[in-house]
Design an enzyme around this catalytic site. Structure first.
Site, short mmCIF file in Angstrom:
data_model
loop_
_atom_site.label_atom_id
_atom_site.label_comp_id
_atom_site.label_asym_id
_atom_site.label_seq_id
_atom_site.Cartn_x
_atom_site.Cartn_y
_atom_site.Cartn_z
N HIS A 389 51.37 43.13 37.15
CA HIS A 389 51.25 43.55 38.55
C HIS A 389 52.51 43.17 39.34
O HIS A 389 53.10 44.01 40.02
CB HIS A 389 50.02 42.89 39.16
CG HIS A 389 49.77 43.29 40.58
ND1 HIS A 389 48.62 43.94 40.97
CD2 HIS A 389 50.49 43.12 41.71
CE1 HIS A 389 48.67 44.16 42.28
NE2 HIS A 389 49.80 43.66 42.74
N GLU A 390 52.89 41.90 39.25
CA GLU A 390 54.07 41.47 39.98
C GLU A 390 55.33 42.15 39.46
O GLU A 390 56.22 42.52 40.22
CB GLU A 390 54.21 39.95 39.90
CG GLU A 390 53.06 39.17 40.50
CD GLU A 390 52.83 39.47 41.98
OE1 GLU A 390 53.75 39.99 42.65
OE2 GLU A 390 51.73 39.20 42.47
N HIS A 393 55.64 45.51 40.94
CA HIS A 393 56.32 45.51 42.25
C HIS A 393 57.83 45.56 42.06
O HIS A 393 58.54 46.28 42.78
CB HIS A 393 55.95 44.26 43.03
CG HIS A 393 54.63 44.35 43.72
ND1 HIS A 393 54.28 45.39 44.53
CD2 HIS A 393 53.57 43.50 43.72
CE1 HIS A 393 53.06 45.20 45.01
NE2 HIS A 393 52.61 44.07 44.52
N GLU A 427 50.28 48.10 46.76
CA GLU A 427 49.46 47.20 45.96
C GLU A 427 48.69 47.97 44.89
O GLU A 427 48.58 47.52 43.74
CB GLU A 427 48.48 46.45 46.86
CG GLU A 427 49.12 45.57 47.91
CD GLU A 427 49.94 44.45 47.31
OE1 GLU A 427 49.67 44.05 46.15
OE2 GLU A 427 50.87 43.97 47.98
#
Length: 730
Positions: A389-390, A393, A427
């Site tokens: 997830h990070e 980003h 997100e």
């Protein structure tokens, strides 16, 4: 191409996978307790507040051979009926036997884990145990408190104490400053293929790099930088003779060089957490983690030096796990030699992590492009979803050339609840990257709790939003993630088309991406795709100008002309006949038909046979913190004299002893109240299917939900196999 503007999004917004994204909205938490014991470490980190905290302290700094007492102080604002404390020690400490009611330590990878179960009250609990230092080096003493029956970030806590053990009394010190470690030869491990033989005048170094995940499973370290270093004589300077990367399949390497001397005085291999495109460093971002093998001496030309299977020490294992996880993102990014076609300088994704860290998780996009980084806390690498997830980003940052939409994220913001449209897009995209690449459509937190992002059940406005009651529309990141994953799976053939489109055009919201930019890139935005997105409660069927249809107040989608195709409408419950089996597809031979399934729990596998037929339900079996469930709504006639639930159950486990680490519960939910009828655990393991029965007569005349739920802890696997479920009446 949209104009590029300076980054407007705060680092807090891109704390995406941060535990803050989801509050497990239990009634108790929502109505009576404002969790405040474990708070985010900074304004950038939106990690969720927890009602439980764990503090770890050691009474002295032991040197090798010396002992000390560790105190774990647990504080709680809530009661947890069956809390679990797990103490994890690295390979250079030994737990004293019989310490404060802890179980005997068991080996998990290179670590030792001991635990204890108890009822946690608001009075808290203190646990003390003794440790003895076995070897010098960095050490991280960890304590994790979880609720195994209902994992949730706000009912969990992690505490740690870091120190560096010295080899002599008085030389130990608090904290860890090193990033370099001496390689551990994997116990019982061996190198894969030995590689090519050295030619005359050559020296080759062969071996493999490996690490363990939180469950203790050994995995190959892929794309790890490997360098052969050495000295020609005892007084010569160290030089680098060969550089390469470990294999993408088994973590092996074979590096050769032409020797300038008949025999090298010493040769060794150094591994770096740096692929050239991503790396893992300490929190300062100043030093990459390295692992160095022991040197081999007097290595003659024309020979091969076999270094076997090398591993980090347990204290640094999570950093290497995080490094390897990013391989999944690189494998999916496409043909570009950099992270995206927009990037011509091949920016590196940098992950900051160190033992005991409380900074994160977030992606910092407020610094210069070359200095942007992902921040991870101590246990964050235990969740590959969070790391992806990070890193997702960071990928978006790369594809958008450092541009970000304006910040409209509330603080805090949650996966299951409404935020801003820009926030839900940035997100939700990162959520989709994690759920798609992990193959499960979920988002997991390090404590093992998760949300199923593929849910198509509409929001029930009579209940608070939660991981099982997700709000509707494109302002909800869970809905954006689920819709995007479905498009990648069923329409686009994967995420590559999206990645390529994003490298040429930026989008501020999911609506803009789907209705304008996706279509402009030649990607499918037809009625079929719009109907697919609508199953995730996002309504773009009326065109590009009108807002989404107001969501219904019930859990059933609208029955007007805006109803989606009948193939995607949630099924309605019908009253079964009063004779025969009230359970639809109780033998599972029709797959998921009739059942609501969490995880890939229904199928056919070679590991175990079905009780009859070929399909069955398998709950658990992961060896990691995990929850699987199947459920079905049934109506028991009021005219029945008796009602009986029958099912066949087989339990296999790798656990030992008499402690119930992993459980499977049979539950009935009636009028909003869930009752556990029976609980099984690893202690009940058997070798064959056995029929079990339970009385459901008290539910005559009611429509209830029958549920089987399996919960595993973070270590050894247990398998709960269910077949031929039936509810009959007389």
């Amino acid at each position: 191409m949209k104009p590029m503007i300076p980054a407007l999004l705060s680092a807090a917004l891109v704390a995406a996978g941060a535990t803050a994204l989801l509050v497990q909205n239990t009634a108790a938490a929502a109505n009576t307790v404002q969790c405040s014991l474990q708070l985010p470490s900074s304004s950038d980190a939106e990690a969720q507040p927890s009602c439980v905290a764990a503090d770890v302290a050691i009474d002295r700094l032991p040197a090798v051979g010396e002992s000390a007492t560790v105190t774990v102080t647990i504080r709680s604002q809530v009661e947890v009926n069956q809390a679990r404390l797990a103490v994890r020690l690295p390979d250079n400490l030994r737990l004293a036997a019989g310490s404060s009611g802890l179980s005997a330590a068991r080996t998990v990878g290179l670590s030792q884990v001991a635990d204890q179960r108890f009822k946690l009250t608001t009075g808290g609990r203190t646990v003390k145990f003794g440790v003895t230092a076995l070897a010098a080096g960095p050490t991280n003493i960890e304590a994790d408190v979880t609720n195994p029956d209902a994992p949730a970030p706000d009912r969990s806590a992690h505490g740690s104490a870091t120190l560096t053990i010295g080899d002599k009394p008085g030389t130990s010190h608090a904290g860890i400053t090193e990033t370099a470690a001496t390689a551990v030869e994997r116990p019982g491990g061996s190198a894969p293929l030995a590689g090519r033989a050295a030619l005359a005048g050559q020296i080759c170094a062969t071996g493999s790099f490996t690490y363990t995940n939180a469950a203790g499973s050994w995995l190959p370290g892929r794309r790890v930088k490997a360098q052969v270093l050495g000295k020609t004589t005892s007084s010569a300077a160290t030089a680098t003779y060969a550089t390469g990367y470990t294999s993408t399949s088994d973590g092996s390497y074979s590096l050769c060089f032409n020797s300038t001397v008949t025999s090298m005085y010493q040769v060794w291999v150094q591994f770096s957490a740096d692929s050239g495109l991503w790396r893992v460093t300490n929190n300062a971002g100043s030093t990459v983690y390295t692992v160095t093998t022991a040197a081999k001496t007097n290595v003659a030309g024309g020979t091969t030096a076999a270094f076997g299977a090398s591993s980090p020490t347990s204290t640094y294992m999570r950093g290497w796990h995080a490094f390897d996880t990013v391989n999944k993102l690189w494998d999916a990014h496409g043909p570009s030699t950099c992270w995206s076609a927009r990037d011509t300088t091949c920016r590196v994704i940098t992950l900051h992590w160190q033992p005991g860290s409380t900074a994160g998780p977030f992606f910092d996009n407020t610094v210069a492009l070359a200095n942007r980084y992902v921040a991870l806390r101590d246990t964050d690498p235990d969740s590959e979803h969070l790391v992806l997830h990070e890193s997702g980003h960071a990928l978006m940052d790369n594809m958008y050339g450092g541009w970000w939409p304006a910040d409209d994220c509330p603080s805090p913001h949650y996966l299951s609840g409404k935020s801003g449209t820009n926030c839900a897009w940035t997100e939700g995209f990162a959520d989709a990257v994690a759920g798609y690449l992990m193959g499960d459509g979920r988002y997991y937190w390090p404590d093992g709790s998760y949300i199923d992002m593929m849910t198509t059940t509409w929001f029930n406005a009579n209940q608070p939003s939660s991981n099982t009651n997700v709000e509707n529309g494109d302002q909800v990141e869970c809905r954006v993630a689920g819709a995007t994953i479905d498009l990648w799976r069923k329409v686009d053939g994967g995420p590559l088309k999206t990645f390529q489109q994003m490298a040429s055009t930026t989008s501020s919201s999911y609506r803009e991406w789907f209705l304008i930019d996706r279509s402009a890139a030649g990607m499918d935005s037809s009625t079929t795709s719009k109907n697919l997105v609508y199953t995730h409660t996002i309504d773009y069927r009326t065109g590009t100008t009108s807002p989404p249809t107001n969501p219904p107040t019930t859990t059933t989608p609208p029955t007007t002309t805006t109803t989606p195709p009948t193939t995607t409408t949630p099924p309605t419950t019908t009253t079964p006949p009063t004779t025969g089996n009230l359970v639809t597809n109780g033998g599972f031979e029709s797959g998921n038909t009739g059942w609501t399934v969490t995880g890939n729990a229904i199928g056919t596998w070679a590991d175990y046979p079905a009780q009859s037929g070929t399909y069955y339900t398998w709950l658990g079996g992961t060896g990691a913190a995990n929850t699987d469930a199947i459920s079905q709504s049934i109506t028991i006639p009021s005219t029945a004299s008796t009602a009986t639930l029958a099912y066949y159950l087989r339990i296999g486990t790798k656990e030992t002893g008499t402690v119930a680490y992993d459980t499977m519960k049979v539950q009935i939910t009636s009028a909003g109240t869930t009752t556990t009828l029976k609980t099984y655990s690893n202690v009940d393991a058997n070798t064959a299917y056995t029929q079990r029965t339970l009385d459901l007569s008290s539910y005559r005349g009611k429509t209830v939900t029958l549920r089987f739920v399996g919960v595993e802890d973070s270590n050894l696997a247990s398998d709960f196999l269910i077949d031929n479920v039936a509810v009959t009446t007389s």
